[in-house]
Design a protein around this motif. Structure first.
Motif, PDB file in Angstrom:
ATOM      1  N   ARG A 128      47.680  46.485 -12.320  1.00 63.71           N
ATOM      2  CA  ARG A 128      47.123  45.596 -11.213  1.00 63.71           C
ATOM      3  C   ARG A 128      47.164  44.077 -11.817  1.00 63.71           C
ATOM      4  N   SER A 129      47.042  43.451 -10.909  1.00 61.22           N
ATOM      5  CA  SER A 129      46.686  41.828 -11.120  1.00 61.22           C
ATOM      6  C   SER A 129      45.549  41.486 -10.407  1.00 61.22           C
ATOM      7  N   LEU A 130      44.930  40.305 -10.422  1.00 61.04           N
ATOM      8  CA  LEU A 130      43.833  40.088  -9.743  1.00 61.04           C
ATOM      9  C   LEU A 130      43.906  39.985  -8.185  1.00 61.04           C
ATOM     10  N   GLU A 131      45.176  39.631  -7.767  1.00 57.10           N
ATOM     11  CA  GLU A 131      45.429  39.824  -6.189  1.00 57.10           C
ATOM     12  C   GLU A 131      45.310  41.311  -5.753  1.00 57.10           C
ATOM     13  N   ASP A 132      45.195  41.993  -6.347  1.00 61.73           N
ATOM     14  CA  ASP A 132      44.926  43.437  -5.919  1.00 61.73           C
ATOM     15  C   ASP A 132      43.630  43.892  -6.173  1.00 61.73           C
ATOM     16  N   VAL A 133      42.820  43.326  -6.500  1.00 61.76           N
ATOM     17  CA  VAL A 133      41.186  43.906  -6.637  1.00 61.76           C
ATOM     18  C   VAL A 133      40.430  42.888  -5.822  1.00 61.76           C
ATOM     19  N   VAL A 134      39.364  43.618  -5.448  1.00 60.76           N
ATOM     20  CA  VAL A 134      38.157  42.903  -4.725  1.00 60.76           C
ATOM     21  C   VAL A 134      37.276  42.234  -6.083  1.00 60.76           C
ATOM     22  N   LEU A 135      37.010  41.055  -6.084  1.00 57.85           N
ATOM     23  CA  LEU A 135      36.342  40.177  -6.952  1.00 57.85           C
ATOM     24  C   LEU A 135      34.942  40.030  -6.375  1.00 57.85           C
ATOM     25  N   LYS A 136      34.387  39.668  -5.184  1.00 51.17           N
ATOM     26  CA  LYS A 136      33.287  39.142  -4.578  1.00 51.17           C
ATOM     27  C   LYS A 136      32.463  40.090  -5.042  1.00 51.17           C
ATOM     28  N   GLY A 137      31.049  39.600  -5.610  1.00 50.68           N
ATOM     29  CA  GLY A 137      29.962  40.332  -6.002  1.00 50.68           C
ATOM     30  C   GLY A 137      30.135  41.408  -6.968  1.00 50.68           C
ATOM     31  N   ARG A 138      31.196  41.610  -7.623  1.00 51.61           N
ATOM     32  CA  ARG A 138      31.448  42.617  -8.703  1.00 51.61           C
ATOM     33  C   ARG A 138      31.315  42.175 -10.183  1.00 51.61           C
ATOM     34  N   THR A 139      30.743  43.020 -10.575  1.00 47.35           N
ATOM     35  CA  THR A 139      30.314  42.583 -12.255  1.00 47.35           C
ATOM     36  C   THR A 139      31.714  42.794 -13.152  1.00 47.35           C
ATOM     37  N   VAL A 140      32.011  41.977 -13.802  1.00 45.75           N
ATOM     38  CA  VAL A 140      33.381  41.956 -14.590  1.00 45.75           C
ATOM     39  C   VAL A 140      33.210  41.837 -15.883  1.00 45.75           C
TER      40      VAL A 140
ATOM     41  N   ASP B 154      35.881  31.807  -8.940  1.00 45.44           N
ATOM     42  CA  ASP B 154      36.293  31.203  -7.728  1.00 45.44           C
ATOM     43  C   ASP B 154      36.115  32.302  -6.329  1.00 45.44           C
ATOM     44  N   GLY B 155      36.389  33.690  -6.908  1.00 43.03           N
ATOM     45  CA  GLY B 155      36.279  34.748  -6.058  1.00 43.03           C
ATOM     46  C   GLY B 155      35.046  35.512  -5.864  1.00 43.03           C
ATOM     47  N   GLY B 156      34.068  34.996  -6.706  1.00 45.97           N
ATOM     48  CA  GLY B 156      32.635  35.380  -6.567  1.00 45.97           C
ATOM     49  C   GLY B 156      32.380  36.302  -7.343  1.00 45.97           C
ATOM     50  N   ALA B 157      33.018  36.715  -8.437  1.00 43.10           N
ATOM     51  CA  ALA B 157      32.630  37.779  -9.372  1.00 43.10           C
ATOM     52  C   ALA B 157      31.489  37.299 -10.487  1.00 43.10           C
ATOM     53  N   LYS B 158      31.024  38.130 -11.112  1.00 43.14           N
ATOM     54  CA  LYS B 158      29.733  37.961 -11.936  1.00 43.14           C
ATOM     55  C   LYS B 158      30.478  38.353 -13.218  1.00 43.14           C
ATOM     56  N   VAL B 159      30.749  37.608 -14.355  1.00 41.92           N
ATOM     57  CA  VAL B 159      31.640  37.573 -15.452  1.00 41.92           C
ATOM     58  C   VAL B 159      31.033  37.865 -16.819  1.00 41.92           C
ATOM     59  N   ALA B 160      31.014  38.916 -17.485  1.00 39.55           N
ATOM     60  CA  ALA B 160      30.807  38.861 -18.795  1.00 39.55           C
ATOM     61  C   ALA B 160      31.772  38.697 -19.785  1.00 39.55           C
ATOM     62  N   LEU B 161      32.187  37.857 -20.541  1.00 39.72           N
ATOM     63  CA  LEU B 161      33.375  37.616 -21.334  1.00 39.72           C
ATOM     64  C   LEU B 161      33.034  37.879 -22.644  1.00 39.72           C
ATOM     65  N   ILE B 162      33.905  39.040 -23.211  1.00 39.51           N
ATOM     66  CA  ILE B 162      33.783  39.716 -24.559  1.00 39.51           C
ATOM     67  C   ILE B 162      35.103  39.130 -25.209  1.00 39.51           C
ATOM     68  N   ALA B 163      35.101  38.847 -26.447  1.00 36.19           N
ATOM     69  CA  ALA B 163      36.208  38.117 -27.416  1.00 36.19           C
ATOM     70  C   ALA B 163      35.756  38.135 -28.660  1.00 36.19           C
ATOM     71  N   HIS B 164      36.939  37.748 -29.571  1.00 35.87           N
ATOM     72  CA  HIS B 164      36.713  37.854 -30.996  1.00 35.87           C
ATOM     73  C   HIS B 164      37.000  36.611 -31.412  1.00 35.87           C
TER      74      HIS B 164
END
Length: 427
Positions: A10-22, A57-67
Motif C-alpha cells: 500500500r502507498s500513502l494514498e491508500d491509508v488514512v493519516l489524519k489523527g493517526r500515530t505513525v 500535511d495529512g495530519g499524522a503524528k509522526v515518530a521517526l526511527i532511523a539509524h
C-alpha cells in the motif's frame, strides 16, 4: 514506459493519516565529516523529506526511527539531532529530536504528539538488536522480533507503520521487518518510487536495455550480471572500471603483472573464472574496452589493448580509465538504448587525468532518450559531479539493496511489506 502493476504494497494514498500515530522508518544514514561529525551530504534526507511532509500535511503524528552508522563504521555512530534540523528545513515543519530510542522518555513523547507534529527518536543503532552483528549472529525471523525492546515499546503506541527505506531493504532488522507483523503498513513515496523504477528495469525494460557497470566493488557487478542476462533484462553490458579489466583478462588479453598483482592483492582474481563463464554463455552481450588510459610522466596516455598485450613497458602500468575509442563506442550504444541502468564509474574519476570516460559516458547517459536509472553511492557522487541529477529518469539511493534486487534475490523489507499487504487485503 508502461506502469509496473505488480507492486504488492500500500502507498500513502491508500491509508488514512489524519489523527493517526505513525512509526516512520526512512533511511537517512548520511556521510559524516570525521573531524566535525557534521553531515556532509544531505541526499538521503532530501529524499526522505517528501514522505515526512506528506504525513504531516495529512495530519499524522509522526515518530521517526532511523539509524546512523554501525559497529562496522563506528565513527559515524552519532545522534540524529542534525538530521532532525535538516528535515525541518526540507519539510517546512519543526521536526524535534529526542535522544532516546524507545525508552520511557521516547514512549511518553510519542504519546504526547499532536496532529502535524514530528519527533526523530534516538539512533536505532544504539540498540543491540538493530546492529549488523546482531542480525548476522542471532538471525531472528520477523515473528520472533516481536519480543525485541523496540517493537514491544513502540508498536502499541502506533496506528500505522510507514517504511521509506529501500536503501536498507536488504537488512533483516526489527525496525525494517517486524512492525509489519502488527500494524497497518504502507510504503513511503521513496520506497514505492525506487521499487517501481528498479522493477521497470528488471521486469519491463524497453529494449535494447543497456547496463553500464564499473567501479571498484566488482562483486556488485558480478552479483547481478548473470541474473539480468538469464532473465533477458539486459541486452548489452558495457564494462568499465575494474570489471573491464577482469573481462579483458577472461577474454585472454594480457594486461601485465601490475594489473594482475593489483587484482591479486585485493582478492579479485576469483572473478576472472566467473567472467569466463559469462563470456562463454553470452559472448555477444558484453562490450569490453578497445583501449585504456594510463599515467606516464604525470600525463594521461592511451593505448589499444592489442598494443598493451605486446608491450613489456605497458604491462608495468596500471590502467585507470577507458580510452577514447572505447568511450565513443559506449556513447553510440547508449544513444540507441531504450533503457539504461548505471552502477559504478568508468575510471578513477577523482583524478582529473582519468575522469574522461566517466564524464563523457555520464553525460551521454544524462542526455539519452531512453529510461535511465542511476544507483549506488559512488555512482551518484560521480553523476552529481559531471551532470544534473534531474536529467535521469530515476536516481536510486540504494546500493546493496539495489544490487541484491537486480541479482534476483528477495529482499527482507519487500517480503515484509508484501506479507502485510496480503494480510490487509483479506481484512
Amino acid at each position: 514506459m508502461e506502469k509496473v502493476t505488480n507492486i504488492r504494497m500500500r502507498s500513502l494514498e491508500d491509508v488514512v493519516l489524519k489523527g493517526r500515530t505513525v512509526i516512520f522508518r526512512p533511511d537517512i544514514n548520511s556521510p559524516i565529516d570525521p573531524k566535525t561529525k557534521r553531515i556532509v551530504n544531505t541526499n538521503r534526507l532530501e529524499k526522505a523529506a517528501p514522505t515526512l511532509k506528506a504525513l504531516l500535511d495529512g495530519g499524522a503524528k509522526v515518530a521517526l526511527i532511523a539509524h546512523q552508522g554501525d559497529t562496522l563504521d563506528y565513527q559515524n555512530l552519532i545522534p540524529l539531532a542534525e538530521h532532525a534540523q535538516i528535515l525541518s528545513k526540507f519539510t517546512g515543519y519543526e521536526v524535534a529530536y529526542l535522544d532516546d530510542v524507545c525508552g520511557p522518555a521516547a514512549q511518553e513523547r510519542v504519546r504526547s504528539l499532536k496532529e502535524g507534529q514530528a519527533v526523530v527518536l534516538g539512533n536505532l543503532r544504539y540498540l543491540s538488536e538493530e546492529i549488523t552483528a546482531f542480525e548476522k549472529e542471532v538471525k531472528l525471523k520477523p515473528s520472533q522480533m516481536l519480543d525485541t525492546w523496540l517493537i514491544r515499546s513502540l508498536a502499541p503506541l502506533a496506528d500505522l507503520y510507514v517504511n521509506d527505506a529501500f536503501a536498507a531493504a536488504h537488512r533483516n532488522a526489527p525496525s525494517m521487518v517486524a512492525f509489519q507483523e502488527l500494524l497497518p503498513t504502507a510504503g513511503g513515496m521513496q520506497l514505492v518510487g525506487e521499487y517501481t523504477a528498479l522493477s521497470k528495469v528488471a521486469a519491463q525494460p524497453i529494449h535494447p536495455c543497456v547496463f553500464v557497470l564499473g567501479g571498484g566493488k566488482i562483486s556488485d557487478a558480478f552479483g547481478m550480471m548473470r541474473n539480468v542476462l538469464e532473465n533477458k533484462t539486459a541486452d548489452t553490458i558495457l564494462c568499465g572500471g575494474i570489471t573491464a579489466l577482469v573481462m579483458l583478462l577472461a577474454k585472454g588479453v594480457s594486461l601485465g603483472d601490475a594489473t594482475w598483482n593489483f587484482l591479486k592483492d585485493r582478492d579479485l582474481l576469483m572473478f576472472v573464472e566467473q567472467a569466463k563463464s559469462l563470456l562463454a554463455s553470452w559472448p555477444e552481450a558484453f562490450v569490453i574496452p578497445l583501449d585504456l588510459a594510463y599515467e606516464e610522466g604525470g600525463k594521461r596516455l592511451e593505448a589499444t589493448v592489442e598494443t598493451i598485450a605486446d608491450s613489456k613497458h605497458l604491462q608495468t602500468k596500471l590502467f585507470l580509465d577507458l580510452g577514447e575509442k572505447t568511450i565513443k563506442r559506449y556513447k553510440d550504444l547508449i544513444a540507441e538504448a531504450g533503457s539504461l541502468f548505471v552502477n559504478g564509474p568508468a575510471g578513477v574519476y577523482e583524478d582529473e587525468r582519468f575522469e574522461k570516460a566517466t564524464k563523457e559516458i555520464w553525460s551521454a547517459i544524462a542526455q539519452a532518450d531512453g529510461y535511465t536509472v542511476v544507483g549506488g553511492g559512488d555512482t551518484i557522487t560521480a553523476a552529481t559531479r559531471f551532470t544534473d541529477l534531474s536529467q535521469y529518469s530515476y536516481v536510486c539511493t540504494a546500493g546493496g539493496a539495489m544490487v541484491r534486487f537486480l541479482s534476483g534475490k528477495k529482499l527482507p523489507l519487500i517480503e515484509a511489506m508484501e506479507k502485510a499487504w496480503e494480510r490487509e487485503s483479506k481484512e
